[in-house]
Design an enzyme around this catalytic site. Structure first.
Site, PDB file in Angstrom:
ATOM      1  N   HIS A 133     -38.887-107.683   5.537  1.00 34.76           N
ATOM      2  CA  HIS A 133     -39.738-107.328   4.395  1.00 34.76           C
ATOM      3  C   HIS A 133     -38.940-106.362   3.501  1.00 34.76           C
ATOM      4  O   HIS A 133     -39.240-105.171   3.414  1.00 34.76           O
ATOM      5  CB  HIS A 133     -41.032-106.681   4.900  1.00 34.76           C
ATOM      6  CG  HIS A 133     -42.152-106.658   3.901  1.00 34.76           C
ATOM      7  ND1 HIS A 133     -42.036-107.170   2.625  1.00 34.76           N
ATOM      8  CD2 HIS A 133     -43.433-106.171   3.989  1.00 34.76           C
ATOM      9  CE1 HIS A 133     -43.179-107.010   1.975  1.00 34.76           C
ATOM     10  NE2 HIS A 133     -44.037-106.398   2.777  1.00 34.76           N
ATOM     11  N   GLN A 136     -40.552-104.020   0.792  1.00 32.20           N
ATOM     12  CA  GLN A 136     -41.258-102.880   1.371  1.00 32.20           C
ATOM     13  C   GLN A 136     -40.281-101.740   1.651  1.00 32.20           C
ATOM     14  O   GLN A 136     -40.549-100.571   1.346  1.00 32.20           O
ATOM     15  CB  GLN A 136     -41.951-103.317   2.671  1.00 32.20           C
ATOM     16  CG  GLN A 136     -42.776-102.221   3.313  1.00 32.20           C
ATOM     17  CD  GLN A 136     -43.990-101.853   2.482  1.00 32.20           C
ATOM     18  OE1 GLN A 136     -44.768-102.706   2.118  1.00 32.20           O
ATOM     19  NE2 GLN A 136     -44.156-100.575   2.188  1.00 32.20           N
ATOM     20  N   ASP A 226     -47.285 -99.578  11.712  1.00 36.60           N
ATOM     21  CA  ASP A 226     -47.761-100.816  11.053  1.00 36.60           C
ATOM     22  C   ASP A 226     -48.766-101.443  12.019  1.00 36.60           C
ATOM     23  O   ASP A 226     -48.866-101.031  13.200  1.00 36.60           O
ATOM     24  CB  ASP A 226     -46.546-101.733  10.797  1.00 36.60           C
ATOM     25  CG  ASP A 226     -46.903-103.023  10.042  1.00 36.60           C
ATOM     26  OD1 ASP A 226     -48.006-103.114   9.468  1.00 36.60           O
ATOM     27  OD2 ASP A 226     -46.060-103.943  10.044  1.00 36.60           O
ATOM     28  N   CYS A 265     -47.034 -99.369   5.741  1.00 33.58           N
ATOM     29  CA  CYS A 265     -46.841-100.333   4.647  1.00 33.58           C
ATOM     30  C   CYS A 265     -48.172-100.802   4.077  1.00 33.58           C
ATOM     31  O   CYS A 265     -48.224-101.285   2.953  1.00 33.58           O
ATOM     32  CB  CYS A 265     -46.028-101.517   5.148  1.00 33.58           C
ATOM     33  SG  CYS A 265     -46.762-102.341   6.576  1.00 33.58           S
ATOM     34  N   ARG A 293     -43.932 -99.915  -4.576  1.00 36.99           N
ATOM     35  CA  ARG A 293     -43.587-101.339  -4.491  1.00 36.99           C
ATOM     36  C   ARG A 293     -43.271-101.871  -5.890  1.00 36.99           C
ATOM     37  O   ARG A 293     -42.305-102.610  -6.079  1.00 36.99           O
ATOM     38  CB  ARG A 293     -44.751-102.135  -3.866  1.00 36.99           C
ATOM     39  CG  ARG A 293     -44.991-101.869  -2.387  1.00 36.99           C
ATOM     40  CD  ARG A 293     -43.825-102.377  -1.540  1.00 36.99           C
ATOM     41  NE  ARG A 293     -43.579-103.781  -1.796  1.00 36.99           N
ATOM     42  CZ  ARG A 293     -44.244-104.787  -1.208  1.00 36.99           C
ATOM     43  NH1 ARG A 293     -45.157-104.526  -0.296  1.00 36.99           N
ATOM     44  NH2 ARG A 293     -43.962-106.042  -1.490  1.00 36.99           N
TER      45      ARG A 293
HETATM   46  N1   CP Z   1     -47.390-104.077   2.338  1.00 40.63           N
HETATM   47  C1   CP Z   1     -47.622-105.310   1.861  1.00 40.63           C
HETATM   48  O1   CP Z   1     -46.729-106.153   1.784  1.00 40.63           O
HETATM   49  O2   CP Z   1     -48.918-105.529   1.482  1.00 40.63           O
HETATM   50  P1   CP Z   1     -49.558-106.919   1.042  1.00 40.63           P
HETATM   51  O3   CP Z   1     -49.622-107.791   2.280  1.00 40.63           O
HETATM   52  O4   CP Z   1     -50.906-106.570   0.528  1.00 40.63           O
HETATM   53  O5   CP Z   1     -48.687-107.545   0.003  1.00 40.63           O
HETATM   54  N1  NVA Z   2     -46.023-106.601   9.799  1.00 41.52           N
HETATM   55  C1  NVA Z   2     -47.048-106.953   8.854  1.00 41.52           C
HETATM   56  C2  NVA Z   2     -46.742-106.393   7.516  1.00 41.52           C
HETATM   57  C3  NVA Z   2     -47.793-106.644   6.462  1.00 41.52           C
HETATM   58  C4  NVA Z   2     -47.423-106.120   5.105  1.00 41.52           C
HETATM   59  C5  NVA Z   2     -47.188-108.451   8.791  1.00 41.52           C
HETATM   60  O1  NVA Z   2     -46.158-109.156   8.789  1.00 41.52           O
HETATM   61  O2  NVA Z   2     -48.306-108.957   8.782  1.00 41.52           O
END
Ligand code: CP
Ligand code: NVA
Length: 317
Positions: A133, A136, A226, A265, A293
């Site tokens: 990600h 992020q 998370d 996040c 972001r």
């Molecule tokens: N942190 C993040 O990526 O949030 P969303 O899933 O809302 O985009």
């Molecule tokens: N680890 C989480 C992050 C969400 C922004 C997921 O992948 O669902």
């Protein structure tokens, strides 16, 4: 990077050499209103964003950020396009490359965004896969940079997941020691750890893994967590049992520096990985992360989609 070379962002270490400047530029976008209003590096460009999973922050921050840079954002929800039904990733990438100047993609398996990037002729940004990600982590390191001197290491308590992977890579790239605690068997991907250790050799930072949350957060300047079960893992609810003792609560944070920053996040599952008392405390910077972001992605889009403007204006910093 060569001026004419297409550059993708699949994991944050794809841009590691310019990450400090990308973060400085994001802070400038956030704070320097005149610069922000006058500089339109995406003027005449269109950026499409494909989502296979839900999103609040990523979707809104890309749509608003592209607009602020003078570009046209298009959101392409998987159920509304041919991808995955009658059209392959490769054909989708080739067709979209004829219309768009950049593509962001939130997918399940990381191999899918790799395939999209391989076949697209315009820059591709990973907007979250099961492995990485990067957007992020750019926003997170921006938030940590805004804190000024961080009086201790970055700690992670939770699953060895996509968010941790890029936090590790970006954290050590900016010289921060990172200590993560995951349950046994849920450690981060070994190849990602090896890449982080390699970057850390150059910056003098360290990467330490443990299965003990108290060890990870002791004397930490940052505590990050998370959700325990990520999107796409909903069928793995048995994972929850392994996180006994991994909740970031008032007792656990008492082992950190008193002015530690709490990070997440989002979205958060309050009462699971974090208590209200921690996420709503004065130590929490989760809303700064969320706002960042947009600024971080504006900086990334400038770097990836208009590198000439990036090079020209970099001299001004
Ligand atoms: N942190 C993040 O990526 O949030 P969303 O899933 O809302 O985009
Ligand atoms: N680890 C989480 C992050 C969400 C922004 C997921 O992948 O669902």
């Amino acid at each position: 990077m060569n001026d004419n070379e297409k550059k993708d962002l699949l994991a944050i270490d794809d841009i590691v050499e310019d990450l400090p400047d990308i973060i400085d530029w994001a802070i400038r976008y956030k704070n320097d209103t005149d610069f922000n209003l006058d500089f339109k590096p995406l003027e005449g460009m269109s950026i499409g964003s494909i989502y296979e999973k839900p999103s609040t922050r990523t979707r809104v921050s890309f749509e608003v950020g592209v607009h602020k840079l003078g570009g046209q954002p298009l959101t392409l929800l998987k159920n509304d396009i041919q991808l995955g039904k009658s059209e392959s990733i490769g054909d989708t990438a080739a067709v979209l490359s004829r219309f768009l100047d950049g593509i962001t993609y939130r997918c399940f398996g990381h191999a899918d965004v790799v395939e999209l990037a391989r076949t697209a002729t315009v820059p591709v940004i990973n907007a979250l896969s099961d492995l990485h990600h990067p957007c992020q982590s750019a926003a997170d390191l921006m938030a940590i940079t805004e804190l000024g001197d961080v009086p201790g290491h970055i700690s992670w308590v939770g699953d060895g997941n996509n968010v941790l992977h890029d936090l590790l890579l970006a954290g050590v790239a900016l010289g921060h020691d990172v200590k993560y605690a995951t349950p046994e068997g849920m450690e981060p991907n070994e190849q990602v750890i090896a890449r982080a250790r390699k970057i850390a050799e150059d910056t003098g930072a360290s990467v330490i893994g443990t299965n003990d949350p108290v060890e990870a957060v002791s004397d930490a300047g940052v505590i990050y967590t998370d959700i325990f079960v990520s999107m796409g893992e909903e069928h793995m609810s048995e994972k929850f049992a392994a996180f006994d003792g991994f909740q970031v609560n008032e007792e656990l944070v008492s082992h950190a520096q008193s002015d530690y920053a709490f990070m997440h996040c989002l979205p958060a599952h309050r009462g699971e990985e974090v208590t209200d008392g921690v996420i709503d405390s004065a130590n929490s910077i989760v809303l700064d992360q969320a706002e960042n972001r947009m600024w971080a992605q504006m900086s990334l889009l400038t770097y990836l989609c208009n590198f000439n403007a990036w090079q020209t204006y970099r001299e001004l910093f």
